[in-house]
Design a protein around this motif. Structure first.
Motif: not given
Length: 256
Positions: A156-164, A178-190
């Motif tokens: 949701d708006e406050e939760e990151p997307s899980l990529c499996t 972690d989507f920040r707006g519609l055009s940027a995202s923060y990638f982590y936990g790889f």
């Protein structure tokens, strides 16, 4: 000179802190800011109504005190930071003090070296834009390219997307966006499944993720992905650089 210790700075003191912070950031061309968590302790050095220097600290999960300090540029090399540091040391006991610093700020580095602080480690902020990705294109000829698939569960708006990442419907790795707006995202936990590491799977997964985000994400194609990686993690640094990520900022951590 008057030194004030407080956990609850007044509105006037907060405004003074922000003015001090902005003056130093502009002068030193840095981006660090005072932490404003509820458990922060502030040491404020005033001359009459002028805040000349300030030190802010909080007790972190590792059992250390993380610190941030600023002194107005015209008032540096007058011992003001040491006056505040001595006040702090009276209540931190044997706990280490951790100072994040940008290496481009010469005054900060000189001060930390002068008090005997040691460089502990570095964090690098990296970024890849869709335009740079398109110039190089997705990786080819990887042994996993044909068998690897990606399942993305949007939060949701406050939760990151899980990529499996999956091979024949079996998970082989995952990461978070972690989507920040519609055009940027923060990638982590790889993470890649332990017994499958060092076989090129990490590179294939990252390539698939970038291709999905930059080329196949419908009307929500990203324009930028950013990440943070420890300078001590050589394999991860090499992986991200190979994928096209560029270092945009480096933060050093000094221990005292």
């Amino acid at each position: 000179m008057n030194i004030i210790r407080t956990k609850t700075p007044s509105e006037t003191q907060i405004n003074d802190l922000l003015l001090l912070q902005d003056a130093c950031r502009k002068h030193d061309h840095i981006s660090l800011t005072f932490p404003m968590e509820e458990d922060c302790i502030f040491f404020l050095l005033y001359e009459e109504d002028s805040l000349l220097s300030a030190l802010c600290t909080f007790f972190n999960e590792s059992g250390d005190y993380e610190c941030c300090a600023y002194t107005l540029p015209p008032n540096r090399r007058c011992g003001y930071f040491m006056m505040l540091l001595e006040k702090l040391l009276k209540e931190t006991g044997e706990n280490d003090l951790i100072f994040p610093a940008e290496e481009t700020c010469e005054d900060t580095v000189l001060t930390l070296n002068a008090i005997g602080a040691d460089l502990w480690y570095q964090e690098h902020f990296m970024e890849l834009s869709s335009s740079d990705f398109l110039k190089s294109g997705p990786a080819k000829n990887n042994r996993y390219t044909e068998s690897l698939t990606l399942s993305m569960t949007r939060g949701d708006e406050e939760e990151p997307s899980l990529c499996t990442f999956l091979i024949k419907d079996s998970p082989v790795g995952f990461c978070y966006l972690d989507f920040r707006g519609l055009s940027a995202s923060y990638f982590y936990g790889f993470e890649i499944t332990e017994n499958l590491r060092n076989q090129g799977l990490g590179s294939a997964c990252l390539s698939l993720l970038l291709e999905t985000c930059f080329l196949k994400h419908g009307s929500e194609k990203l324009k930028k992905i950013s990440l943070q990686v420890s300078g001590q993690n050589g394999p991860a640094m090499a992986l991200y650089k190979k994928a096209g990520f560029q270092i945009t900022e480096s933060l050093s951590y000094y221990i005292y």
